[in-house]
Design an enzyme around this catalytic site. Sequence first.
Site, PDB file in Angstrom:
ATOM      1  CG  ASP A 109      -0.194   0.077   2.542  1.00  0.00           C
ATOM      2  OD1 ASP A 109       1.009  -0.271   2.569  1.00  0.00           O
ATOM      3  OD2 ASP A 109      -0.811   0.474   3.553  1.00  0.00           O
ATOM      4  CD  GLU A 110       5.004   2.273   2.849  1.00  0.00           C
ATOM      5  OE1 GLU A 110       5.443   3.430   2.957  1.00  0.00           O
ATOM      6  OE2 GLU A 110       5.033   1.445   3.787  1.00  0.00           O
TER       7      GLU A 110
END
Length: 369
Positions: free
Chosen positions: A115-116
């Site tokens: 998620d990053e």
Amino acid sequence: MNHKKSWYPKKGRVILHADMNSFYASVETADDPRLRGKPLAIAGNPDERKGIIVTCNYEARAYGIKTTMALWQAKKLCKDLIVKRPNMDRYREISREIFAIFEEFTPFVEPISIDEGYLDISECYEQGTPLEIANRIQMKLKEKLDLPCSIGIAPNKFLAKMASDMKKPNGITILRKRDIPNKLWVLPIDDMHGVGYKTAERMRERNIKTIGDLAKADPFLIKGVFGINGEKLRRRALGEDPRPVDPNSVSVYKSIGSSQTFAQDISVLEELTYKLNDLAKKTEQRIIKSGVVGRAVQLTIRYEDRTTITRRISASQYVYEAKDIFYYGRKLLEKHWNERPVRLLGITLQEVIPKEQATYQLEFFDETK
């Protein structure tokens, strides 16, 4: 000359760090809007005695609930807490869509978790200022996936990572070198990316309580006590981080690809096909260097008006050679190109894993040729 170019350094980089906010909980809420506004936690085991909070939304955090907290403790703090098991297949599916959106803005994308990731937008001045690009990324994630994201804008990866943590949820923070004394050095040493609990404790014992204290510390003392890693952290506290954004860094969430912005827009299919073949060959070279294979191919087309589309196709087996990448890329081009002039073309191998993890599938694939 494009006036937006003045927002970009003549030497140096512009790096974004994009960090999805409460990712698992946000995906669950996007899939089920009835959860919106309610305290929600994702726990690996719903058993109160054994369950641990994997993540939670901001409504749950308002009760003092935190990641890694025991589920029974969380329920004591909030009796109305909604608890769901993690759905990793769904999260990975959404992760792929997130990174496909990032790649619409730049081919230089380095995912660092589900998620990053980092985006190098140093050459993207034709798309607008860094702030305008960050805003558009946020808007696209919200419109397409209904997910919030915080973004840090900085001249290097460390500062971009620190910046993205400064405004959550859904914030955008610019952290320039000149901002370091007022924005970075005032933070406690515990808040520094790369400093774990034990290291922070040892630093406090030596009166290093803030990031500024570390930046100003005696380099010989830091290296003597904390070794090479300590010296690296001290340099980062000073705002120094030479690491490039590396799209070839291998992870299950990552992709390897090549793209080209043309000197003149192309509107002939044969010419686009020729360029696509070249990009497939370049991608194969990066794949060989990284020692990976992939299960999907994505095509990026940016038209003369900067409108960008991405289309993806899953392969029947793991793909790693230029001819196979080109085969799937050409299928996508012939199906989705609308015959308008093309400014940029890109091809990306996705769902990448190390080659040794796919040995059986690769042997089978080879036999069928």
